[in-house]
Scaffold this active site. Structure first.
Site, PDB file in Angstrom:
ATOM      1  N   CYS A   2       0.830  -1.211   0.000  1.00  0.00           N
ATOM      2  CA  CYS A   2       0.000   0.000   0.000  1.00  0.00           C
ATOM      3  C   CYS A   2       0.859   1.254   0.000  1.00  0.00           C
ATOM      4  O   CYS A   2       1.953   1.274   0.570  1.00  0.00           O
ATOM      5  CB  CYS A   2      -0.866   0.032   1.251  1.00  0.00           C
ATOM      6  SG  CYS A   2      -1.837  -1.443   1.478  1.00  0.00           S
ATOM      7  N   ARG A  27       5.015   0.539  -6.079  1.00  0.00           N
ATOM      8  CA  ARG A  27       5.058  -0.298  -4.889  1.00  0.00           C
ATOM      9  C   ARG A  27       4.181  -1.534  -5.033  1.00  0.00           C
ATOM     10  O   ARG A  27       4.299  -2.479  -4.258  1.00  0.00           O
ATOM     11  CB  ARG A  27       4.599   0.510  -3.666  1.00  0.00           C
ATOM     12  CG  ARG A  27       5.521   1.673  -3.335  1.00  0.00           C
ATOM     13  CD  ARG A  27       4.861   2.626  -2.362  1.00  0.00           C
ATOM     14  NE  ARG A  27       4.683   2.030  -1.059  1.00  0.00           N
ATOM     15  CZ  ARG A  27       5.546   2.117  -0.061  1.00  0.00           C
ATOM     16  NH1 ARG A  27       6.668   2.782  -0.228  1.00  0.00           N
ATOM     17  NH2 ARG A  27       5.308   1.560   1.105  1.00  0.00           N
ATOM     18  N   TRP A  76      -2.835  -2.785  -1.635  1.00  0.00           N
ATOM     19  CA  TRP A  76      -2.380  -4.127  -2.009  1.00  0.00           C
ATOM     20  C   TRP A  76      -3.122  -5.058  -1.059  1.00  0.00           C
ATOM     21  O   TRP A  76      -2.835  -5.081   0.142  1.00  0.00           O
ATOM     22  CB  TRP A  76      -0.865  -4.215  -1.834  1.00  0.00           C
ATOM     23  CG  TRP A  76      -0.243  -5.467  -2.359  1.00  0.00           C
ATOM     24  CD1 TRP A  76       0.130  -5.712  -3.647  1.00  0.00           C
ATOM     25  CD2 TRP A  76       0.123  -6.632  -1.609  1.00  0.00           C
ATOM     26  NE1 TRP A  76       0.687  -6.953  -3.743  1.00  0.00           N
ATOM     27  CE2 TRP A  76       0.700  -7.546  -2.515  1.00  0.00           C
ATOM     28  CE3 TRP A  76       0.012  -7.003  -0.266  1.00  0.00           C
ATOM     29  CZ2 TRP A  76       1.167  -8.791  -2.129  1.00  0.00           C
ATOM     30  CZ3 TRP A  76       0.473  -8.244   0.130  1.00  0.00           C
ATOM     31  CH2 TRP A  76       1.046  -9.132  -0.804  1.00  0.00           C
ATOM     32  N   ASN A 102      -1.797   1.561   5.940  1.00  0.00           N
ATOM     33  CA  ASN A 102      -0.843   0.597   5.395  1.00  0.00           C
ATOM     34  C   ASN A 102      -0.393  -0.272   6.559  1.00  0.00           C
ATOM     35  O   ASN A 102      -0.063   0.248   7.621  1.00  0.00           O
ATOM     36  CB  ASN A 102       0.351   1.373   4.794  1.00  0.00           C
ATOM     37  CG  ASN A 102       1.399   0.442   4.229  1.00  0.00           C
ATOM     38  OD1 ASN A 102       1.189  -0.763   4.156  1.00  0.00           O
ATOM     39  ND2 ASN A 102       2.521   1.004   3.834  1.00  0.00           N
ATOM     40  N   GLY A 103      -0.411  -1.597   6.377  1.00  0.00           N
ATOM     41  CA  GLY A 103      -0.030  -2.506   7.471  1.00  0.00           C
ATOM     42  C   GLY A 103      -1.159  -3.481   7.730  1.00  0.00           C
ATOM     43  O   GLY A 103      -2.075  -3.614   6.905  1.00  0.00           O
ATOM     44  N   GLU A 484      19.025 -16.041  -8.513  1.00  0.00           N
ATOM     45  CA  GLU A 484      18.534 -14.716  -8.897  1.00  0.00           C
ATOM     46  C   GLU A 484      18.011 -14.733 -10.347  1.00  0.00           C
ATOM     47  O   GLU A 484      16.970 -14.148 -10.645  1.00  0.00           O
ATOM     48  CB  GLU A 484      19.657 -13.683  -8.730  1.00  0.00           C
ATOM     49  CG  GLU A 484      19.297 -12.266  -9.119  1.00  0.00           C
ATOM     50  CD  GLU A 484      18.147 -11.651  -8.323  1.00  0.00           C
ATOM     51  OE1 GLU A 484      17.684 -12.267  -7.358  1.00  0.00           O
ATOM     52  OE2 GLU A 484      17.698 -10.557  -8.709  1.00  0.00           O
ATOM     53  N   LYS A 488      14.235 -13.692 -11.271  1.00  0.00           N
ATOM     54  CA  LYS A 488      13.940 -12.598 -12.220  1.00  0.00           C
ATOM     55  C   LYS A 488      12.982 -13.088 -13.289  1.00  0.00           C
ATOM     56  O   LYS A 488      12.005 -12.434 -13.608  1.00  0.00           O
ATOM     57  CB  LYS A 488      15.217 -12.099 -12.916  1.00  0.00           C
ATOM     58  CG  LYS A 488      16.107 -11.191 -12.148  1.00  0.00           C
ATOM     59  CD  LYS A 488      15.611  -9.775 -11.987  1.00  0.00           C
ATOM     60  CE  LYS A 488      14.799  -9.581 -10.750  1.00  0.00           C
ATOM     61  NZ  LYS A 488      15.384  -9.540  -9.467  1.00  0.00           N
ATOM     62  N   GLU A 491       9.334 -13.986 -11.787  1.00  0.00           N
ATOM     63  CA  GLU A 491       8.501 -12.910 -11.238  1.00  0.00           C
ATOM     64  C   GLU A 491       7.954 -11.978 -12.320  1.00  0.00           C
ATOM     65  O   GLU A 491       6.861 -11.468 -12.183  1.00  0.00           O
ATOM     66  CB  GLU A 491       9.219 -12.119 -10.138  1.00  0.00           C
ATOM     67  CG  GLU A 491      10.401 -11.312 -10.596  1.00  0.00           C
ATOM     68  CD  GLU A 491      11.094 -10.570  -9.458  1.00  0.00           C
ATOM     69  OE1 GLU A 491      10.452 -10.208  -8.484  1.00  0.00           O
ATOM     70  OE2 GLU A 491      12.324 -10.361  -9.586  1.00  0.00           O
ATOM     71  N   HIS A 507      20.496 -36.073  -8.260  1.00  0.00           N
ATOM     72  CA  HIS A 507      19.864 -36.612  -7.052  1.00  0.00           C
ATOM     73  C   HIS A 507      18.345 -36.453  -7.114  1.00  0.00           C
ATOM     74  O   HIS A 507      17.684 -36.483  -6.085  1.00  0.00           O
ATOM     75  CB  HIS A 507      20.447 -35.933  -5.811  1.00  0.00           C
ATOM     76  CG  HIS A 507      21.912 -36.190  -5.664  1.00  0.00           C
ATOM     77  ND1 HIS A 507      22.421 -37.434  -5.344  1.00  0.00           N
ATOM     78  CD2 HIS A 507      22.980 -35.396  -5.870  1.00  0.00           C
ATOM     79  CE1 HIS A 507      23.742 -37.376  -5.336  1.00  0.00           C
ATOM     80  NE2 HIS A 507      24.116 -36.144  -5.658  1.00  0.00           N
ATOM     81  N   LYS A 607       6.591  -3.724  -4.261  1.00  0.00           N
ATOM     82  CA  LYS A 607       8.001  -3.331  -4.192  1.00  0.00           C
ATOM     83  C   LYS A 607       8.518  -3.380  -2.765  1.00  0.00           C
ATOM     84  O   LYS A 607       9.602  -3.839  -2.501  1.00  0.00           O
ATOM     85  CB  LYS A 607       8.147  -1.917  -4.763  1.00  0.00           C
ATOM     86  CG  LYS A 607       9.578  -1.384  -4.780  1.00  0.00           C
ATOM     87  CD  LYS A 607      10.409  -2.137  -5.789  1.00  0.00           C
ATOM     88  CE  LYS A 607      11.852  -1.704  -5.845  1.00  0.00           C
ATOM     89  NZ  LYS A 607      12.691  -2.721  -6.499  1.00  0.00           N
TER      90      LYS A 607
HETATM   91  C1  F6R Z   1      12.834  -9.438  -6.488  1.00  0.00           C
HETATM   92  C2  F6R Z   1      12.723  -8.474  -5.409  1.00  0.00           C
HETATM   93  C3  F6R Z   1      12.352  -8.967  -4.061  1.00  0.00           C
HETATM   94  C4  F6R Z   1      13.095  -8.161  -2.975  1.00  0.00           C
HETATM   95  C5  F6R Z   1      12.592  -8.580  -1.588  1.00  0.00           C
HETATM   96  C6  F6R Z   1      13.324  -7.840  -0.491  1.00  0.00           C
HETATM   97  O1  F6R Z   1      13.167  -8.817  -7.691  1.00  0.00           O
HETATM   98  O2  F6R Z   1      12.901  -7.286  -5.606  1.00  0.00           O
HETATM   99  O3  F6R Z   1      12.591 -10.319  -3.931  1.00  0.00           O
HETATM  100  O4  F6R Z   1      14.467  -8.398  -3.097  1.00  0.00           O
HETATM  101  O5  F6R Z   1      11.222  -8.309  -1.488  1.00  0.00           O
HETATM  102  O6  F6R Z   1      13.137  -6.466  -0.579  1.00  0.00           O
HETATM  103  P1  F6R Z   1      14.128  -5.472   0.112  1.00  0.00           P
HETATM  104  O7  F6R Z   1      15.469  -5.640  -0.500  1.00  0.00           O
HETATM  105  O8  F6R Z   1      13.539  -4.113  -0.126  1.00  0.00           O
HETATM  106  O9  F6R Z   1      14.141  -5.822   1.583  1.00  0.00           O
END
Ligand code: F6R
Length: 612
Positions: A2, A27, A76, A102-103, A484, A488, A491, A507, A607
């Site tokens: 949010c 976000r 959200w 938010n929360g 990673e 990427k 997601e 395995h 985000k």
């Molecule tokens: C993936 C991504 C998330 C963040 C995770 C942690 O592309 O961005 O997996 O890495 O939500 O977020 P931060 O780094 O803000 O604590």
């Protein structure tokens, strides 16, 4: 997650709120709304499921909402599906109060029960609505609204950033914070609240970060802040020094692509000020040599991509420091009775500095006596403020949900920290230390050469964009890098993918490899190239199509083995993932582009993850 913006001033509030919400879109959200107050019309609220454009459309078809004080929200969904009714702002039954939140209010069911017994009718399925209804319940006409706010906050359990409007106070906005980010913005004859600075930077650069338990009362004339016992608090103000354009697309189709392209510059910002005469220098750290010597163990705690940085960091830190390094998912850490004590260094990695799981892990580690060093991008964020020491990545605002430049800068900074600590403890051998630090300075240029040739990734994406499943395999640093690459891809393109330590394939997982299965084989880690070759041969023998990621020095060999290759310049093995991640980002980006995905705002993702 949010996003909140609040405004009080003399200009019409709605355009300012919508503009702020637009900057918070990154976000992640599924509905949006605004509320404003005017002396004549009282509280007016409009909200809508979907993108901000849907709310704008709705507002365009209505007489303008009047008022120079208001709040806006992007939701959200957590409690209650994304729909118009569950969207914020929520207004109380008697129409006296509107709130954005938010929360998560953890004891909302209990409060709802209490109010239902007293005849209050609820409209939504959200936890947030209880805040509006309870405030109204405690309001007595003509009294100070702060009395009701403090009574309500006493009752709330969970996390909140709140923006509150009272129908009979058309020039006042109240804010409260606990475990969810909220900042105050100081303008000329106008003041703001916001989840993050991007929402208000076009109107003011002077901000103060609210602390847990604080309540702020904003009018166009000023902001008064009080602590949890209602004592006045003098806030320290900060100036945001990055430019508005840093949070705009600047001609690129997507923020993600822009941020991928910004990586050489971001790395320069991270590395250059901390590299002097071939030595890593961290002037910003207060860690003493005595403290460094006391550490017996290092924990790295983070979520998602930041956790993947930790996975890579473990290899380098253990190698440089000869100390055990444990990498923990923040969401697991706090519930696992971690063995942290006064002789533990706990490194918390977070782009946003607001991730609730990482924040909770930090507090747990601190309570156990650990020394907290955080690696954070957002200056002044909660994690940065609660740490004993902070290393800022200086990557600039990262707007795309999928992290790229923050990941790269976290990674280089963690490696540099390992080098610095090893040097301070006398454990960094001369030649290796010199070799890594020399290569550190060259990373941005080498990255530029990777970014100069994006055609190959576009071409590969055109071949593979319609796959259902992709495997990433690698060993050692390549394994951690594959995690990673896989994240990427999944997601932003919604293709299912898995990352495996290549030695683990036989395995179990190798049973899934069949003719045509796409395997991205990471073969950039020099010391284990022969092993990587064996694994490629293994999957090829079962019919897999292999795209190999490798270095210039291994190009020829890989071209003979794999169906296609992605090639990066050679560097010191400890830094190779810094170059290797970029082709994986581009591969994911172009695949998502071909599939027509919403790249900057993938479905269901946020985000800044500020709920547990
Ligand atoms: C993936 C991504 C998330 C963040 C995770 C942690 O592309 O961005 O997996 O890495 O939500 O977020 P931060 O780094 O803000 O604590």
């Amino acid at each position: 997650m949010c996003g909140i913006i609040g405004f009080t001033g003399s200009s019409p509030a709605v355009p300012i709120l919508l503009d702020g919400l637009e900057h918070l879109e990154y976000r992640g959200y599924d509905s949006a709304g605004v509320a404003v107050i005017s002396p004549e019309k009282g509280l007016q609220i409009q909200k809508r499921k979907g993108r901000l454009s849907a709310l704008r459309e709705k507002l365009d078809g209505l007489p303008p909402l009047e008022g120079t004080t208001g709040v806006g929200h992007t939701r959200w969904a957590t409690h209650g599906e994304p729909n118009d009714v569950n969207s914020h702002p929520h207004v109380s039954q008697n129409g006296r109060v509107a709130i954005v939140h938010n929360g998560i209010i953890e004891n909302y069911a209990e409060i709802k029960e209490f109010l239902l017994h007293r005849g209050v009718r609820f409209r939504s399925d959200t936890d947030s609505e209880v805040v509006a209804q309870l405030l109204d319940y405690y309001f007595t006409d003509g009294s100070d609204p702060l009395d009701a706010v403090y009574r309500v906050l006493e009752k709330l359990e969970g996390a909140y950033a709140l923006g509150i409007l009272c129908a009979d106070r058309p020039d006042m906005l109240i804010a409260a914070r606990k475990d969810a980010p909220l900042l105050l913005g100081y303008g000329q004859g106008e003041n703001f609240i916001a989840s993050d600075a991007t929402a208000i930077i076009a109107r003011t650069r002077t901000v103060a970060y609210m602390e847990d338990g604080e309540v702020a009362v904003l009018t166009p004339r000023g902001i008064d802040v009080y602590d949890e016992y209602r004592r006045p608090v003098e806030k320290q103000r900060h100036t945001i020094d990055w430019d508005v354009s840093a949070a705009e697309k600047g001609g690129y189709a997507h923020f993600m692509f822009k941020e991928i392209m910004e990586q050489p510059e971001a790395l320069r910002h991270t590395v250059s000020p901390r590299l002097r005469d071939g030595e890593v220098a961290f002037d910003e750290l207060s860690l003493t040599e005595e403290k460094l010597r006391s550490f017996r163990r290092i924990f790295i705690v983070a979520c998602g991509s930041s956790y993947h940085v930790g996975m890579l960091g473990k290899y380098s830190l253990e190698r440089f420091l000869r100390l055990p390094v444990e990498v923990c998912l923040a969401s697991e850490f706090r519930y696992s009775s971690p063995l942290v004590d006064e002789r533990s260094l706990v490194i918390v990695i977070s782009q946003s500095g607001e991730t609730l799981d990482s924040m909770a892990a930090l507090r747990e580690a601190k309570a156990l006596g650990g020394y907290i060093l955080s690696i954070v991008n957002v200056v002044g964020s909660s994690i940065a403020r609660e740490s004993d020491d902070v290393l800022y990545t200086w990557a600039g605002p990262e707007i795309a949900v999928a992290t790229t430049k923050a990941y790269s800068t976290q990674l280089v900074l963690l490696t540099m920290f390992g080098l610095w600590m090893a040097r301070a403890l006398g454990r960094a051998g001369g030649p290796e230390y010199a070799a890594v630090t020399a290569e550190l300075g060259l990373l941005p240029e080498k990255l530029e050469t990777v970014l100069a040739g994006t055609d190959v990734y576009q071409y590969l994406a055109s071949l593979y964009f319609n796959r259902d499943c992709v495997f990433f395999i690698g060993r050692n640093l390549d394994y951690a890098l594959g995690l990673e690459g896989s994240l990427k891809l999944k997601e932003i393109s919604y293709i299912h993918s898995e990352s495996y330590a290549a030695g683990e394939l036989k395995h179990g997982t190798i049973s899934l490899i069949e003719p045509g299965t796409l395997v991205v084989a990471l073969a950039t880690y020099g010391p284990l190239i022969d092993k990587a070759v064996s694994n490629i041969v293994e999957v090829k023998a079962r019919g897999a199509e292999v795209v190999a990621l490798t270095t210039e020095s291994q190009r020829e060999r890989m071209e003979k083995l794999a169906d296609h290759v992605m090639v990066i310049p050679d560097t010191h093995p400890a830094l190779q993932p810094n170059l290797g991640v970029v082709p994986l980002q581009l591969f994911a980006y172009y695949i998502a582009l071909q599939r027509g995905c919403d790249i900057d705002k993938p479905k269901n993702l946020a985000k800044s993850v500020t709920v547990e």
